[in-house]
Write a protein that holds these residues in place. Structure first.
Motif: not given
Length: 503
Positions: A303-305, A309-314, A346-352
């Motif tokens: 989930v952390e990975m 990655s999603a936050s870096e892309m955003v 959970a992956e979305g919250i980690s991105c936020g």
């Protein structure tokens, strides 16, 4: 001086007043201390008198230029006509005459030969002719010049030219005149001196570039090479040009299809570098992820990975360093993260959480359920430590425009959420915002919310979507894929998120 020096060529310096004389010694009078020279020159100009007698007391310096043996050839050498004007010759040597004199056409009756503007005379002098013109007009003008002065009247251009020509002849100057290019003619002094045609002074400049273009170096070199023996001919080698990102050294051919899977839905993707990445089924990907968990690669790490990655892309899609810098903090972007009660949420919250740590204004929406996913609750605890905002009501979502929406509502195992009211309300709100949307690990059947980008995890699935697909690297070892039956070579190179293009 001894009588043995008679016939020698001497130079006599008689001071500034008398000048310097050169000539051939004719006689030496020892009694009266006098020296007689013939063919005399004073200050470089021929004298009119044939012989000159100079007293010894007037001679300050005497130099013997040539002995009597060689003097004969020097005295008989042809003379060079003087180019000085008449006034200049008189000022230098009043007692001598110039070997060049100007005569009128009426004086040419006694001469037998003319050539190129010069006439040979009986006395050995070379006489140059004046420019050709009408003799009658000249005599008329000379007669009218002797009359009394009259009031100037208007004259034709032809008479003006004749007047200026006659005046310039009457008052020759020692200073050379410039060429008068007015109306394409020369001034009279230029014609008197050189008698050259006008076209020679108005010739066009030589075009070096045009002349150089006529020379074909390649043809000349080929002719030289072909003219030599066959052994000396150089071997032509075609030079191979490489780009800045190409390898100059020869290597083995690149293998583009490095990932092999036992079963595939049939869709293949290609990276920007040309590597082939096949799509996999959801069951095969789940097998790879469960195998990684058996080796200690827990779900929390996965989930952390994905969140990172999603936050870096955003961050890159928002503008990167151009949008997020200390000098531009008054325009910080706003991102809304929509999360469902499952692993994708959970992956979305980690991105936020990662976005909030990078000074992005984040608002995370999580539906109000009695029993939540354990991994999702852990991510909410970590997110509450940031400055981000959490809400469970659609009314608390921003009414104004937002920069981006992260969709983590959909799941591969909980498709029944699409029929609930909170999901439909969020779908309506998202479509009305018209903000760019990115979907995290969307299901194979697609999503109701239209996304511009979608992020796949580990290996891409065969998703029915028109969005641009990106692939996230979880960092799983090769032996994990090998145990799941997948031959795997990382296609990520120097990145953790790469773009995939459907083949």
């Amino acid at each position: 001086m001894s009588h043995s020096w008679i016939g020698s060529v001497v130079s006599l310096d008689c001071g500034e007043t008398l000048g310097t004389y050169q000539g051939q010694v004719r006689s030496v009078d020892n009694f009266s201390q006098a020296l007689t020279i013939c063919n005399a020159f004073r200050n470089g100009l021929k004298c009119e008198v044939s012989t000159l007698t100079i007293n010894a007391q007037d001679i300050k310096d005497l130099k013997i230029l040539q002995p009597s043996i060689k003097a004969h050839d020097l005295v008989n050498k042809p003379k060079t006509p003087s180019k000085l004007s008449k006034e200049t010759e008189k000022s230098i040597n009043p007692g001598c005459r110039s070997p060049v004199k100007v005569v009128q056409p009426d004086d040419l009756s006694g001469y037998s030969h003319q050539h190129n503007g010069y006439s040979s005379t009986n006395n050995g002098y070379v006489t140059r002719l004046t420019p050709t013109r009408d003799v009658a007009h000249d005599n008329h003008y000379n007669g009218s010049r002797n009359n009394a002065r009259q009031t100037p009247t208007k004259e034709s251009d032809q008479s003006k030219r004749r007047n200026s020509f006659s005046e310039s002849k009457g008052r020759k100057s020692s200073t050379p005149r410039k060429i008068d290019s007015t109306n394409g003619r020369k001034s009279a002094p230029r014609e008197d001196c050189f008698s050259a045609p006008v076209e020679s002074f108005l010739a066009k400049e030589f075009d070096f570039e045009k002349n150089l273009a006529l020379f074909d170096k390649r043809a000349v070199f080929e002719e030289i090479e072909n003219g030599g023996p066959d052994v000396m001919k150089p071997v032509e080698k075609k030079a191979v040009k490489y780009r800045c990102d190409e390898n100059v050294l020869k290597t083995k051919p690149a293998v583009l299809k490095q990932i092999k899977v036992p079963t595939s839905p049939g869709i293949e993707y290609v990276t920007d570098s040309g590597l082939v990445v096949p799509s996999v089924t959801y069951s095969l990907r789940s097998k790879v992820l469960s195998t990684a968990q058996g080796y200690g690669y827990s779900l929390e790490r996965q989930v952390e990975m994905v969140g990172r990655s999603a936050s870096e892309m955003v961050l890159q899609l928002l503008g990167g360093s151009s949008r997020l810098n200390p000098q531009n903090d008054h325009q910080l972007p706003t991102v809304v993260v929509l999360c469902g009660p499952h692993v994708q949420g959970a992956e979305g919250i980690s991105c936020g959480r990662h976005l909030s740590n990078h000074n992005v204004k984040t608002i995370v929406y999580v539906p109000n359920f009695v029993k939540m996913n354990a991994d999702l609750e852990k991510e909410l605890v970590l997110y509450d430590l940031c400055d981000g905002k959490t809400t469970s009501s659609t009314k608390e979502l921003p009414a104004g425009p937002v920069d981006m929406i992260v969709n983590a509502l959909d799941s591969h195992e909980h498709s029944h959420f699409m029929d609930q009211n909170w999901y439909k309300t969020l779908t309506k709100w998202t479509n009305n915002k018209k903000a760019p949307c990115i979907a995290i690990d969307p299901p194979t059947e697609g999503s109701v919310i239209e996304a511009k980008w979608s992020l796949a995890v580990c290996l891409p699935l065969s998703v029915k979507t028109s969005s641009q697909v990106y692939l996230c690297d979880l960092g799983l070892p090769k032996k994990v894929f090998m145990e799941a039956g997948v031959t795997y070579v990382s296609p990520f190179s120097h990145k953790f998120v790469i773009a995939l293009h459907q083949r």
